[in-house]
Design an enzyme around this catalytic site. Structure first.
Site, PDB file in Angstrom:
ATOM      1  N   GLY A  20       0.860  -1.100  -0.010  1.00 54.13           N
ATOM      2  CA  GLY A  20       0.167   0.060   0.165  1.00 54.13           C
ATOM      3  C   GLY A  20       0.881   1.202  -0.050  1.00 54.13           C
ATOM      4  O   GLY A  20       0.555   2.179   0.683  1.00 54.13           O
ATOM      5  N   LEU A  21       1.918   1.372  -0.849  1.00 52.61           N
ATOM      6  CA  LEU A  21       2.680   2.485  -0.849  1.00 52.61           C
ATOM      7  C   LEU A  21       2.215   3.589  -1.619  1.00 52.61           C
ATOM      8  O   LEU A  21       2.803   4.648  -1.445  1.00 52.61           O
ATOM      9  CB  LEU A  21       4.309   1.878  -1.246  1.00 52.61           C
ATOM     10  N   PHE A  23      -0.038   6.494  -2.139  1.00 51.58           N
ATOM     11  CA  PHE A  23      -0.912   7.264  -1.990  1.00 51.58           C
ATOM     12  C   PHE A  23      -1.603   7.880  -3.204  1.00 51.58           C
ATOM     13  O   PHE A  23      -0.761   8.475  -4.031  1.00 51.58           O
ATOM     14  CB  PHE A  23      -0.428   8.147  -0.854  1.00 51.58           C
ATOM     15  N   GLY A  24      -2.867   7.900  -3.310  1.00 51.07           N
ATOM     16  CA  GLY A  24      -3.457   8.375  -4.540  1.00 51.07           C
ATOM     17  C   GLY A  24      -4.000   7.318  -5.587  1.00 51.07           C
ATOM     18  O   GLY A  24      -4.610   7.461  -6.553  1.00 51.07           O
ATOM     19  N   SER A  28      -4.009   0.386  -4.896  1.00 50.91           N
ATOM     20  CA  SER A  28      -2.990   0.107  -4.104  1.00 50.91           C
ATOM     21  C   SER A  28      -3.332   0.376  -2.653  1.00 50.91           C
ATOM     22  O   SER A  28      -2.824  -0.553  -1.600  1.00 50.91           O
ATOM     23  CB  SER A  28      -1.727   1.154  -4.201  1.00 50.91           C
ATOM     24  N   ASN A 110       5.997   3.562 -16.591  1.00 53.14           N
ATOM     25  CA  ASN A 110       6.537   4.849 -15.926  1.00 53.14           C
ATOM     26  C   ASN A 110       8.131   4.699 -15.970  1.00 53.14           C
ATOM     27  O   ASN A 110       8.820   5.391 -15.339  1.00 53.14           O
ATOM     28  CB  ASN A 110       6.281   4.650 -14.405  1.00 53.14           C
ATOM     29  N   ARG A 138       9.520   4.377  -5.832  1.00 51.34           N
ATOM     30  CA  ARG A 138       9.582   4.362  -7.305  1.00 51.34           C
ATOM     31  C   ARG A 138      11.157   5.121  -7.743  1.00 51.34           C
ATOM     32  O   ARG A 138      11.548   4.907  -8.683  1.00 51.34           O
ATOM     33  CB  ARG A 138       8.478   4.795  -7.913  1.00 51.34           C
ATOM     34  N   GLU A 174       6.638  11.282 -14.336  1.00 52.91           N
ATOM     35  CA  GLU A 174       6.109  10.021 -14.418  1.00 52.91           C
ATOM     36  C   GLU A 174       6.078   8.898 -15.591  1.00 52.91           C
ATOM     37  O   GLU A 174       5.546   8.029 -15.619  1.00 52.91           O
ATOM     38  CB  GLU A 174       4.785   9.919 -13.747  1.00 52.91           C
ATOM     39  N   ARG A 213       1.144  14.022  -9.931  1.00 52.39           N
ATOM     40  CA  ARG A 213       2.611  13.716  -9.906  1.00 52.39           C
ATOM     41  C   ARG A 213       3.266  14.350 -10.920  1.00 52.39           C
ATOM     42  O   ARG A 213       4.631  14.391 -10.867  1.00 52.39           O
ATOM     43  CB  ARG A 213       2.294  12.039  -9.947  1.00 52.39           C
ATOM     44  N   HIS A 249      -2.438   8.983 -12.826  1.00 47.00           N
ATOM     45  CA  HIS A 249      -1.673   9.012 -14.130  1.00 47.00           C
ATOM     46  C   HIS A 249      -2.735   9.211 -15.251  1.00 47.00           C
ATOM     47  O   HIS A 249      -3.777   8.590 -15.201  1.00 47.00           O
ATOM     48  CB  HIS A 249      -0.697   7.893 -14.540  1.00 47.00           C
ATOM     49  N   CYS A 370      -0.214  -0.011 -17.763  1.00 49.98           N
ATOM     50  CA  CYS A 370       0.928   0.024 -16.905  1.00 49.98           C
ATOM     51  C   CYS A 370       2.117  -0.854 -17.001  1.00 49.98           C
ATOM     52  O   CYS A 370       3.087  -0.332 -16.963  1.00 49.98           O
ATOM     53  CB  CYS A 370       0.410   0.005 -15.433  1.00 49.98           C
TER      54      CYS A 370
END
Length: 448
Positions: A20-21, A23-24, A28, A110, A138, A174, A213, A249, A370
C-alpha cells in the site's frame, strides 16, 4: 519511413507484494496487507505478452530490478552483512524496507518517455528515464532503468539517452504514463501529447485530495530534451477532480494510438480546446484526429478507476483494425461491460476487445497499459534491439520455466524481513541476465 510500434512489458518481480505504498492509487491503498502471489503475477503478465506476440504484435520484455535494494538500504544508514542489514531495517524502519522491496518497476509505462525517430531532429529514438520522485519506492528505480534501456536498445546511431530530470517536486516526471503520440502512421512525423497534473510556477487549479505527480515543467523539459518543437507538441492538464478520484496518471483516464484518442468525458481541463489543438497540429501532419469520448453517464469516473477501462492498450493489427486490450475487471463491472458491448456493436473505430486476467497487478493499481512501454521502431532500429528480449515460443518457454524455478507463490508484508528473499532475487536475476543477454545491468553490492 516504414516503422512499427513495439510494446515492451515489464516482467513482474520476485518481491511482488501489497504494501500500500502508493498514496493516490486507490487499488494500492485498498488492498494493502493482502496476500500476494508473485508467481501468478509474473505468469499473468507473461501470458499477456505471449498472446499479443501470437497475434502478430511486436512484443518485448523488460526485466525486474533487484529487490530489496541493498544499495538503497545502505544509503539509509543500515550496515552489516546484507542479511543483518535487512533484519535491522525490518525492526527499525519497516516502511523503508517496504519501499526497498517494492516490485513497482514492473509497471514500465513509468520507466521512461520515448520519442520516435520520425519526430526528433537527429533521427534517433530518444529516451528519458522517469525520475518518479513523487514516491520513495519508485524514485530508486531510475539508475537501473537507464542501464536496462541501454542494454536493450543498443547503439548510439539509432538511440539517444538522456538523464532523468532532477528529483524535485517542481520537475515531477512519471514517464510514458502521461504521454501519448498521435500520427497518421507510425513512421510518419507525429504530435506528442503531454499530460500534467499541475504547474509548479504557472499557478492554476490543482487536485486537493491526492497529489498531482506530473508537472507541466517536467513535460516541457522532456520535450526540449527530445528536440520537439511547438508544432509537434500539445500540453494539456489532467482534470484535478479525476486525480482526486484516484486517476494518478493520465493512462488511467485516456489512451491513444495513431490518430485515435479513447478517453473519458472528464479526462482533461478545457477538453474541447485540447481536442482542437491536437486536431490542428495533427492535420498539419496529414492526419485527422478521431475521438471516442466515453460519457460520464455511461461510465462514471469511479467505475473507470475500479475497472481500469482506460488503462488499456490500443493496438493496430496488421489488417488495420484496432484492438482494445482490457483487464478482466472491465467485464466484472456491469456498466463498463455494457459499454464495451455497445462500443464494438457500434462499428466505430475500435473493432475488437481482448480481455486478460491481470488480477495480481490490478490489485496493486496497474493494468495492461501500466505494464508496457511503447517504442516505435523503424526496420533498422528494430534490427538494433537486443534480439533476446523479443517474445516468441522459445523465449516464453524459457521465462515460464524461470518463473516456476524462482518465484514464491505467497508473499505478505512479514516476509519482507526474510533475508533469503534477497538471495532468491539475486540468484534469479543472475540467470535472467543470461537468458536476455543483459550484461551487467544489475549493480549488486554483495556484503556477506
Amino acid at each position: 519511413m516504414s516503422a512499427r510500434e513495439a510494446n515492451f512489458d515489464g516482467l513482474v518481480g520476485l518481491t511482488h507484494n501489497y504494501s500500500g505504498l502508493s498514496f493516490g492509487n486507490v487499488a494500492s491503498q485498498n488492498n494493502a496487507a493482502s496476500v500476494a502471489n508473485p508467481r501468478a503475477a509474473a505468469r499473468q503478465g507473461l501470458r499477456k505478452m505471449k498472446a499479443l506476440a501470437d497475434l502478430g504484435f511486436l512484443q518485448g520484455v523488460l526485466p525486474p530490478q533487484e529487490r530489496p535494494s541493498a544499495r538503497f538500504l545502505r544509503a539509509q544508514g543500515f550496515t552489516g552483512t546484507d542479511h543483518e542489514m535487512i533484519m535491522r531495517a525490518a525492526k527499525e524502519a519497516p516502511a523503508i524496507l517496504a519501499a526497498a522491496s517494492s516490485a513497482s518497476s514492473m509497471w514500465v509505462a513509468n520507466a521512461a518517455t520515448v520519442s520516435p525517430s520520425a519526430d526528433t531532429p537527429d533521427g534517433r529514438v530518444h529516451f528519458t528515464p522517469a525520475s518518479l520522485s513523487s514516491k520513495l519506492h519508485r524514485a530508486i528505480e531510475a539508475p537501473t532503468t537507464g542501464r536496462v534501456l541501454r542494454a536493450v536498445f543498443a547503439g548510439d546511431s539509432h538511440f539517444a539517452f538522456h538523464e532523468p530530470l532532477i528529483g524535485a517536486p517542481a520537475m515531477g516526471d512519471e514517464g510514458a504514463a502521461n504521454h501519448t503520440r498521435f500520427c497518421s502512421d507510425y513512421g510518419e512525423a507525429g504530435v506528442e501529447f503531454f499530460v500534467y497534473g499541475r504547474s509548479e510556477f504557472g499557478g492554476g487549479v490543482a487536485p486537493q485530495r491526492y497529489p498531482a505527480r506530473q508537472t507541466l515543467e517536467a513535460s516541457a523539459a522532456i520535450a526540449r530534451l527530445h528536440g520537439l518543437g511547438e508544432n509537434a507538441t500539445v500540453f494539456a492538464q489532467q482534470h484535478p477532480d479525476v486525480i482526486d478520484a484516484g486517476v494518478f496518471h493520465n493512462d488511467v483516464i485516456a489512451v491513444g494510438n495513431r490518430d485515435l484518442l479513447f478517453c473519458h468525458q472528464n479526462a482533461f481541463l478545457n477538453q474541447p480546446a485540447v481536442y482542437e489543438e491536437i486536431r490542428a497540429k495533427l492535420a498539419a501532419r496529414g492526419a485527422q484526429l478521431r475521438v471516442v469520448e466515453v460519457p460520464v453517464a455511461a461510465v462514471p469516473v469511479e467505475d473507470a478507476v475500479s475497472s481500469y477501462l482506460f488503462n488499456s492498450q490500443l493496438l493496430t493489427r496488421a489488417d488495420g483494425k484496432t484492438v482494445l486490450v482490457v483487464p478482466q475487471e472491465c467485464r466484472d463491472n456491469p456498466r463498463v461491460s455494457a459499454y464495451l458491448d455497445q462500443l464494438t456493436a457500434s462499428r466505430g473505430p475500435i473493432d475488437e476487445v481482448l480481455v486478460f486476467d491481470l488480477r495480481e497487478s490490478m490489485r496493486n493499481g496497474g493494468g495492461p497499459a501500466c505494464l508496457r512501454l511503447r517504442v516505435v521502431l523503424s526496420d533498422a532500429e528494430q534490427a538494433a534491439v537486443n534480439p533476446q528480449v523479443w517474445i516468441n515460443d522459445a523465449r516464453f518457454a524459457q521465462l515460464d520455466s524461470w518463473i516456476e524455478r524462482h518465484y514464491r507463490d505467497r508473499l505478505v508484508d512479514a516476509d519482507l524481513a526474510d533475508p533469503s528473499l534477497l538471495d532468491e532475487c539475486r540468484t534469479a536475476l543472475d540467470e535472467l541476465t543470461r537468458i536476455l543477454a543483459l550484461g551487467s545491468v544489475y549493480d549488486f553490492q554483495l556484503v556477506n
